[in-house]
Design a protein around this motif. Structure first.
Motif, PDB file in Angstrom:
ATOM      1  N   ILE A 179      58.273  60.050 -10.553  1.00  0.00           N
ATOM      2  CA  ILE A 179      57.547  58.832 -10.337  1.00  0.00           C
ATOM      3  C   ILE A 179      56.808  58.005  -9.660  1.00  0.00           C
ATOM      4  O   ILE A 179      56.623  57.557  -9.860  1.00  0.00           O
ATOM      5  CB  ILE A 179      59.232  58.443 -10.644  1.00  0.00           C
ATOM      6  CG1 ILE A 179      60.457  58.681 -11.619  1.00  0.00           C
ATOM      7  CG2 ILE A 179      59.819  57.107 -10.498  1.00  0.00           C
ATOM      8  CD1 ILE A 179      61.707  59.257 -11.617  1.00  0.00           C
ATOM      9  N   LYS A 180      57.581  58.940  -8.015  1.00  0.00           N
ATOM     10  CA  LYS A 180      56.870  58.368  -7.121  1.00  0.00           C
ATOM     11  C   LYS A 180      55.256  57.831  -7.490  1.00  0.00           C
ATOM     12  O   LYS A 180      54.146  57.055  -7.130  1.00  0.00           O
ATOM     13  CB  LYS A 180      57.552  58.888  -6.393  1.00  0.00           C
ATOM     14  CG  LYS A 180      58.631  58.892  -5.489  1.00  0.00           C
ATOM     15  CD  LYS A 180      58.953  59.320  -4.261  1.00  0.00           C
ATOM     16  CE  LYS A 180      60.430  59.396  -4.002  1.00  0.00           C
ATOM     17  NZ  LYS A 180      60.944  60.458  -2.490  1.00  0.00           N
ATOM     18  N   ALA A 181      54.559  59.424  -7.904  1.00  0.00           N
ATOM     19  CA  ALA A 181      53.280  59.544  -8.250  1.00  0.00           C
ATOM     20  C   ALA A 181      52.316  58.764  -9.638  1.00  0.00           C
ATOM     21  O   ALA A 181      51.323  58.559  -8.980  1.00  0.00           O
ATOM     22  CB  ALA A 181      53.158  61.242  -8.514  1.00  0.00           C
ATOM     23  N   ILE A 182      53.142  58.500 -10.305  1.00  0.00           N
ATOM     24  CA  ILE A 182      53.030  57.680 -10.898  1.00  0.00           C
ATOM     25  C   ILE A 182      53.252  56.038 -10.617  1.00  0.00           C
ATOM     26  O   ILE A 182      51.894  55.121 -11.568  1.00  0.00           O
ATOM     27  CB  ILE A 182      53.713  57.570 -12.436  1.00  0.00           C
ATOM     28  CG1 ILE A 182      54.925  57.744 -12.762  1.00  0.00           C
ATOM     29  CG2 ILE A 182      53.247  59.136 -12.646  1.00  0.00           C
ATOM     30  CD1 ILE A 182      55.184  55.934 -13.134  1.00  0.00           C
ATOM     31  N   LEU A 183      53.787  55.388 -10.074  1.00  0.00           N
ATOM     32  CA  LEU A 183      54.256  54.238  -9.465  1.00  0.00           C
ATOM     33  C   LEU A 183      52.734  53.624  -9.029  1.00  0.00           C
ATOM     34  O   LEU A 183      52.718  52.457  -9.363  1.00  0.00           O
ATOM     35  CB  LEU A 183      54.834  54.225  -8.405  1.00  0.00           C
ATOM     36  CG  LEU A 183      56.041  54.922  -8.305  1.00  0.00           C
ATOM     37  CD1 LEU A 183      57.424  54.175  -6.475  1.00  0.00           C
ATOM     38  CD2 LEU A 183      57.314  53.583  -9.736  1.00  0.00           C
ATOM     39  N   PRO A 184      52.037  54.243  -8.686  1.00  0.00           N
ATOM     40  CA  PRO A 184      50.890  53.037  -8.188  1.00  0.00           C
ATOM     41  C   PRO A 184      50.194  52.856  -9.725  1.00  0.00           C
ATOM     42  O   PRO A 184      49.860  51.325  -9.848  1.00  0.00           O
ATOM     43  CB  PRO A 184      49.893  54.205  -7.233  1.00  0.00           C
ATOM     44  CG  PRO A 184      50.679  55.082  -6.338  1.00  0.00           C
ATOM     45  CD  PRO A 184      51.628  54.974  -7.517  1.00  0.00           C
ATOM     46  N   ALA A 185      50.209  53.602 -10.643  1.00  0.00           N
ATOM     47  CA  ALA A 185      49.607  52.579 -12.171  1.00  0.00           C
ATOM     48  C   ALA A 185      50.587  52.063 -12.548  1.00  0.00           C
ATOM     49  O   ALA A 185      49.974  51.515 -13.585  1.00  0.00           O
ATOM     50  CB  ALA A 185      49.379  54.265 -12.814  1.00  0.00           C
TER      51      ALA A 185
END
Length: 414
Positions: free
Chosen positions: A37-43
């Motif tokens: 979840i943290k990894a996709i937050l920027p997108a």
């Protein structure tokens, strides 16, 4: 027609309202899903700058215990609830989660996009679809190449049959001092989940008939082989998710591990990162294929922001880029079929010594058959594990243990 138009206009107004104001969307998850979840937050933030994700992450057991309490009391519910496969059937049989087949979700149109066996896993016995799959766990045989090389054991011989697996374990123990497996119970957990017939669940069949018992060859063999491993002193008697388990990975004191493909990411990122290049993978013994773990997203019926919860779930499960981001971040194997065709799957995995393991996992996932779930699966699992412990640690007769397990499950499920 007039009623339908009114609903459409109302939905449009709600969406416009949601987009016009800032929203905080609460998502409850557990490791390593929280990392994805943290990894996709920027997108996500780029696409929806007005919707802030508030991530509530707890350890696996703590998370599911908290969600069990929240569903029972209606208090402390998130907007999006992550659920691991071990709890999906339990949560599905309650009435606290949205049926995603219903409007406004209409998830039925998306089911064909996922690895087939995940749909059955998220469907209750009364046919409610309560969660969207995000990652799966193709059953995988991990082994320490350095330990097997030192013992002079060919890993393929460990895969041929359970009997050859045990014989290889004896050689490994004699030559290196390393145990074959962390716990003998792992053997049982593989055998009772693999090569199931259509309409056959792990503990119950599609007609709710109980399968556990002294006359079921699958359970008898699983208990028998587990006991042979224990009697030969080949298991370290170490439970999973314990500090001892992590140490065994780091030190190479256990030669093999059965798990889902996701274990590679956990080993690489936090369990035993210094063992890079020492691990390899192959399929389960006796050409067995099984689902080993997997994660889902659900919406509590009393959630505050259901509409944005659904948008988030679709973003995590239907967007190929999100699935691949999670896969590269922590090895979360995509449930989305389109994501499994990404070029990343043909890439070598450095942690596994450059092995093209993802191709193996993809093929294993395709060969894994759907398993019917039952609302009493968690009850049956607990009772079977207790009786297996009685066999391994107290020498209880196998047929008697399975007979007692059957009686207890039948009583609880009555």
């Amino acid at each position: 027609m007039k009623k339908s138009l009114t609903l459409v206009l109302a939905s449009a107004l709600l969406l416009g309202s949601a987009q016009a104001q800032n929203v905080t969307l609460t998502v409850a998850a557990f490791p390593s899903l929280d990392s994805a979840i943290k990894a996709i937050l920027p997108a996500w933030n780029k696409l929806h700058p007005n919707v802030t994700i508030k991530l509530q992450a707890q350890e696996y057991a703590d998370h599911h215990n908290a969600m069990t309490t929240a569903l029972a009391t209606g208090q402390g519910l998130p907007d999006v609830m992550a659920i691991e496969i071990g709890f999906v059937s339990k949560f599905a049989e309650g009435q606290g989660l949205e049926n995603l087949d219903n409007a406004p979700y209409n998830a039925g149109q998306y089911k064909k996009l996922f690895t087939p066996f995940t749909i059955g896993q998220a469907t209750s016995s009364d046919k409610r679809f309560i969660a969207m799959p995000t990652d799966i766990g193709p059953g995988t045989f991990f082994y320490r190449k350095d330990v097997l090389d030192k013992a002079g054991v060919n890993p393929l011989t460990l895969q041929t049959s359970w009997e050859s697996f045990i014989e290889g374990g004896k050689k490994i123990k004699a030559k290196t001092g390393a145990y074959l497996i962390n716990t003998a119970a792992s053997i049982n957990n593989v055998i009772i989940r693999t090569n199931l017939k259509p309409g056959e669940g792990i503990y119950f069949d599609s007609k709710n008939n109980l399968l556990v018992g002294p006359d079921n060859a699958r359970f008898v063999r699983a208990f028998t082989l587990s006991k042979q491993v224990r009697d030969a002193g080949l298991d370290a008697k170490i439970g999973e998710w314990s500090n001892e388990w992590y140490d065994a990975f780091k030190k190479g004191t256990v030669a093999t591990q059965f798990s889902g493909a996701w274990l590679q990411g956990a080993l690489q990122n936090w369990m035993a990162p210094d063992t890079k290049g020492l691990w390899r993978v192959q399929n389960l013994p006796e050409k067995g294929f099984a689902s080993w773990g997997g994660s889902f997203y659900a919406i509590p019926s009393k959630a505050v922001n259901k509409q944005w919860a659904w948008e988030f779930i679709k973003f995590m499960t239907l967007e190929q880029s999100s699935q691949i981001t999670a896969f590269k971040d922590n090895g979360a194997f995509p449930a989305l079929l389109a994501a499994q065709k990404d070029k990343a799957f043909s890439e070598a995995v450095p942690f596994l010594g450059g092995q093209q393991a993802r191709v193996l996992w993809r093929d294993a996932a395709a060969k894994t058959q759907p398993i019917d779930v039952n609302k009493y699966d968690s009850v049956a699992e607990q009772i079977v594990q207790t009786e297996l412990t009685n066999v391994l640690e107290q020498g209880k007769d196998i047929k008697q243990a399975l007979s007692d397990a059957r009686a207890q499950i039948a009583r609880r499920a009555r």
